[in-house]
Design a protein around this motif. Structure first.
Motif: not given
Length: 308
Positions: A209-236
């Motif tokens: 991802a650092c050199v644009g080799k991995e597609p952003a959608d693929d990389y972002n999916f793993r980021v979202d999975t990593a931070i899922e436990r820290y995010i509320y289903r809704e903000n309010n």
């Protein structure tokens, strides 16, 4: 039992057995409580409630030395008073001269109140839970190429972190854990400043991802999975939970992803936004309460939630 293996006879025998065991329990309790501080009144122990809430142990000077919570205050306190397993447990037990409690009805509010009381009062026997400041947080942003970045930085009060930490060292260690666990990019997690590829890409642990080799959608999916436990289903939202009586509901409010406080409302008024907001007593937001609320909502996915 003259009516063995019949519903009425077996039920009666069970009741008599239960009464006998409760009698034995009372005898055992009297023996086990002999070593308590002489200033601790037996009347206090006799009146301990078998309900959900927060309890306080006080010493001879009236100082709170321990705060705890339980779904059954009586059972939990008796387990403390009978605890001879460690020197620290015995020391605390011997210093207790008074016990107070606050019924919450709600397990969630008991957890939140316990956390707040420990931070505010700093009881000597709550050593592991006495952290009061969370100066660093985990944040996310998206760059011009669509890649999500994670970074840890000092909390400035204008942006709500995904989660928070007491020290910069703790924050970086947790971010490194996320990088290793979810195969994230060191550069895009602000752990390896470089114009080109990160070190993990050089040893084939980063997918590029650092050199644009991995597609952003693929990389972002793993980021979202990593931070899922820290995010509320809704903000309010409001969380509605069991109250202290059958006509009441407990209320917890989250606004812009930040814990605002909690309170109680009559069931018949629970669909009134004005009254819901008015029921809230303000409390401070921090990493611990974020974990408590998110953990509760994961444990009880069917919990009643209303949008703000």
């Amino acid at each position: 039992n003259e009516a063995r293996h019949r519903a009425g006879g077996d039920a009666l025998a069970t009741v008599k057995l239960f009464e006998h065991l409760r009698g034995l329990e009372d005898d055992i309790l009297k023996l086990s409580l002999k070593g308590l501080n002489s200033n601790l009144s037996k009347k206090i122990i006799d009146h301990l409630p078998e309900e959900t809430g927060v309890y306080y142990f006080m010493d001879v000077e009236g100082e709170v030395i321990y705060v705890g919570k339980s779904l059954n205050i009586r059972d939990r306190i008796l387990s403390h008073l009978k605890n001879n397993n460690t020197k620290r447990a015995m020391e605390m037990r011997d210093r207790v001269v008074d016990i107070k409690w606050e019924l919450t009805g709600s397990e969630l509010i008991a957890l939140l109140l316990e956390s707040d009381e420990i931070k505010r009062r700093k009881p000597i026997f709550n050593r592991q839970q006495r952290r009061t400041t969370f100066q660093y947080g985990l944040f996310t942003l998206t760059d011009v190429n669509g890649y999500k970045w994670l970074q840890t930085k000092r909390i400035n009060g204008t942006e709500a972190p995904l989660t928070s930490y007491t020290t910069q060292k703790e924050a970086r260690a947790h971010l490194q854990y996320l990088v290793d666990e979810f195969h994230l990019c060191q550069k895009l997690c602000s752990l390896y400043p470089a114009n080109g590829a990160c070190f993990y890409h050089q040893i084939s642990r980063c997918h590029g991802a650092c050199v644009g080799k991995e597609p952003a959608d693929d990389y972002n999916f793993r980021v979202d999975t990593a931070i899922e436990r820290y995010i509320y289903r809704e903000n309010n939202f409001f969380v509605l939970d069991k109250g202290r009586n059958e006509n009441e509901l407990a209320v917890v409010k989250v606004c812009n992803g930040s814990y605002q406080g909690c309170g109680y409302i009559e069931k018949e008024d629970s669909d009134n936004q004005v009254l819901l907001n008015a029921s809230i007593k303000p409390y401070a937001d921090n990493k611990d309460v974020q974990v408590i609320i998110k953990g509760y909502m994961r444990k009880y996915p069917d919990a009643k939630v209303l949008g703000v």
